[in-house]
Design a protein around this motif. Structure first.
Motif, short mmCIF file in Angstrom:
data_model
loop_
_atom_site.label_atom_id
_atom_site.label_comp_id
_atom_site.label_asym_id
_atom_site.label_seq_id
_atom_site.Cartn_x
_atom_site.Cartn_y
_atom_site.Cartn_z
N PRO A 127 15.43 -12.44 -2.98
CA PRO A 127 14.59 -12.35 -2.36
C PRO A 127 14.24 -12.61 -0.93
CG PRO A 127 14.54 -14.43 -3.83
CD PRO A 127 15.86 -13.58 -3.97
N THR A 128 13.74 -12.23 -0.01
CA THR A 128 13.96 -12.27 1.69
C THR A 128 13.36 -13.60 1.93
OG1 THR A 128 11.60 -11.67 1.90
CG2 THR A 128 12.69 -10.14 1.67
N PRO A 129 13.33 -14.30 2.43
CA PRO A 129 13.23 -15.21 2.70
C PRO A 129 11.76 -15.90 2.39
CG PRO A 129 14.47 -14.76 4.55
CD PRO A 129 14.31 -13.62 3.98
N SER A 130 10.94 -14.33 2.99
CA SER A 130 9.34 -14.82 3.51
C SER A 130 8.49 -15.03 1.41
CB SER A 130 8.81 -13.84 3.94
OG SER A 130 9.43 -12.64 3.21
N MET A 131 9.75 -13.56 0.86
CA MET A 131 9.78 -14.37 -0.82
C MET A 131 9.52 -15.56 -1.15
SD MET A 131 10.80 -10.91 -2.37
CE MET A 131 10.64 -9.47 -1.66
N LYS A 132 11.02 -16.31 -0.90
CA LYS A 132 11.00 -17.43 -1.28
C LYS A 132 10.15 -18.10 -1.45
CE LYS A 132 14.84 -19.43 -3.62
NZ LYS A 132 14.44 -19.04 -5.17
N LYS A 133 9.92 -18.19 0.36
CA LYS A 133 8.59 -19.35 0.37
C LYS A 133 7.58 -19.07 -0.06
CE LYS A 133 6.47 -20.86 5.24
NZ LYS A 133 6.11 -20.87 6.37
N ARG A 134 7.15 -17.76 -0.55
CA ARG A 134 6.17 -17.80 -1.19
C ARG A 134 5.96 -18.23 -2.72
NH1 ARG A 134 6.01 -13.38 1.84
NH2 ARG A 134 6.01 -11.37 -0.28
N ASN A 135 7.47 -18.02 -2.99
CA ASN A 135 8.12 -18.14 -4.58
C ASN A 135 8.97 -18.51 -4.76
OD1 ASN A 135 6.00 -16.26 -5.42
ND2 ASN A 135 6.60 -14.98 -3.89
N PRO A 136 8.90 -20.58 -4.54
CA PRO A 136 9.82 -21.01 -4.26
C PRO A 136 11.22 -20.81 -5.86
CG PRO A 136 8.47 -22.06 -4.38
CD PRO A 136 7.59 -20.95 -4.08
N GLU A 137 9.97 -20.61 -6.51
CA GLU A 137 11.07 -21.03 -8.53
C GLU A 137 11.44 -19.88 -8.50
OE1 GLU A 137 6.67 -18.62 -8.26
OE2 GLU A 137 7.34 -20.48 -7.23
N THR A 190 15.84 -3.76 7.63
CA THR A 190 16.77 -4.87 7.12
C THR A 190 15.16 -5.38 6.04
OG1 THR A 190 17.16 -5.84 9.23
CG2 THR A 190 17.17 -7.47 6.92
N TYR A 191 15.91 -5.38 4.84
CA TYR A 191 15.17 -5.63 3.72
C TYR A 191 14.07 -4.72 3.59
CZ TYR A 191 15.94 -10.96 5.90
OH TYR A 191 16.17 -11.78 5.48
N TYR A 192 14.33 -3.24 4.03
CA TYR A 192 13.51 -2.58 3.20
C TYR A 192 14.38 -1.63 2.11
CZ TYR A 192 9.09 -4.01 5.46
OH TYR A 192 7.93 -4.80 6.39
N ARG A 193 14.01 -1.20 1.28
CA ARG A 193 14.88 -0.08 0.55
C ARG A 193 13.35 1.13 -0.36
NH1 ARG A 193 17.29 -3.96 1.69
NH2 ARG A 193 18.37 -5.53 0.50
N LYS A 227 4.33 -0.11 -11.97
CA LYS A 227 3.78 0.07 -10.71
C LYS A 227 4.02 0.91 -9.87
CE LYS A 227 6.51 -4.29 -10.52
NZ LYS A 227 7.73 -5.21 -9.41
N ILE A 228 4.17 2.03 -10.66
CA ILE A 228 4.53 3.60 -9.59
C ILE A 228 3.20 3.93 -9.99
CG2 ILE A 228 5.22 5.92 -9.54
CD1 ILE A 228 7.11 3.46 -9.39
N GLY A 229 2.88 4.65 -8.27
CA GLY A 229 1.17 4.51 -8.26
C GLY A 229 0.09 3.48 -7.58
N ARG A 230 0.88 2.80 -7.32
CA ARG A 230 -0.18 1.25 -6.93
C ARG A 230 0.62 0.40 -6.75
NH1 ARG A 230 -2.93 -0.88 -11.68
NH2 ARG A 230 -2.75 0.12 -13.44
N ARG A 231 0.16 0.00 -5.24
CA ARG A 231 0.16 -1.20 -3.90
C ARG A 231 0.27 -2.37 -4.74
NH1 ARG A 231 -2.45 -0.89 0.80
NH2 ARG A 231 -3.76 0.70 1.78
N SER A 232 2.20 -2.62 -5.05
CA SER A 232 2.81 -3.68 -6.16
C SER A 232 4.01 -4.16 -5.07
CB SER A 232 3.47 -3.50 -7.48
OG SER A 232 4.29 -1.90 -7.41
N SER A 233 4.23 -3.30 -3.92
CA SER A 233 5.64 -3.76 -3.58
C SER A 233 5.67 -5.33 -2.65
CB SER A 233 6.41 -3.15 -3.56
OG SER A 233 6.37 -2.22 -2.45
N ASN A 234 7.03 -5.87 -2.43
CA ASN A 234 6.37 -6.83 -1.15
C ASN A 234 6.97 -6.12 0.16
OD1 ASN A 234 6.01 -9.48 -1.64
ND2 ASN A 234 6.73 -9.16 -3.66
N GLY A 235 7.00 -4.91 0.17
CA GLY A 235 7.98 -3.70 1.50
C GLY A 235 8.36 -2.89 0.88
N CYS A 236 9.18 -2.53 -0.24
CA CYS A 236 9.47 -1.65 -0.61
C CYS A 236 9.03 -0.53 -0.94
CB CYS A 236 10.74 -1.91 -1.50
SG CYS A 236 12.61 -2.89 -0.36
N ILE A 237 9.61 0.62 -1.26
CA ILE A 237 8.91 1.69 -1.88
C ILE A 237 10.05 2.03 -3.56
CG2 ILE A 237 9.08 4.42 -1.62
CD1 ILE A 237 6.85 2.49 0.47
#
Length: 198
Positions: free
Chosen positions: A120-130, A153-156, A165-175
């Motif tokens: 997880p990216t640092p911002s993901m980990k901050k939002r979801n520490p678990e 950085t962090y984009y894939r 998930k396909i066809g939806r808004r469902s990612s944290n930045g990636c495609i």
């Protein structure tokens, strides 16, 4: 004797929190300023696919050197043209949940990984520490079977084991693509392939 319960609990809690996250309706601001609500991923969604159409590369690229990938976030589609123009592919995608997670502009494929690992990216980990700090290749990996790493950085551009998930808004930045589509694109795209997100 090693106690494996904490490892299993950590993995289970990650998967459970991910499932809880996915079942929560996603809210996103549209260009008109209205709020778009993405329904529970378990529900079937019927969409008008008129905007999911083939495109010509010329309005977006000055050439096809090393091939070209165009990602249209609005229509949730990825277009690929080979360097000689003989191959054109059109794939449905998942896109970022919100505009602030969405990156637009030009970059390129800088690395290709078959069987990617995920952190997880640092911002993901901050939002979801678990969430775990690392998930290796396999069916629990959010990057699916293959990943094209971009110059940002962090984009894939990557696969997903969760086909809802396909066809939806469902990612944290990636495609995201279906695993069978990313596998095909992985073979076609090269390190150096041009990428444009619009």
């Amino acid at each position: 004797m090693t106690d494996h319960r904490s490892h299993k609990f950590g993995r289970r809690s990650f998967l459970a929190s991910g499932a809880a996250f996915l079942s929560t309706p996603a809210l996103a601001q549209t260009e008109s300023g209205t709020t778009e609500v993405e329904r529970d991923l378990g529900e079937a969604v019927v969409r008008n696919i008129s905007s999911f159409r083939s495109l010509e590369w010329q309005p977006y690229f000055s050439n096809l050197n090393n091939g070209a990938v165009l990602v249209d976030v609005t229509s949730r589609a990825l277009h690929y043209w080979s360097g000689d123009g003989s191959v054109y592919k059109l794939y449905p995608t998942s896109v970022p949940l919100t505009e602030d997670l969405t990156r637009r502009g030009r970059t390129s494929v800088v690395r290709k990984v078959d069987g990617p690992s995920w952190r997880p990216t640092p911002s993901m980990k901050k939002r979801n520490p678990e969430w775990p700090d690392y998930v290796g290749p396999g069916p629990d990996n959010p990057l699916g079977t293959h990943a094209l790493y971009l110059g940002w950085t962090y984009y894939r551009i990557h696969g997903t084991h969760d086909t809802r998930k396909i066809g939806r808004r469902s990612s944290n930045g990636c495609i995201g693509l279906y695993n069978e589509h990313i596998s095909e694109l992985f073979e076609l795209a090269k390190v150096g392939t041009q990428v444009l997100l619009i």
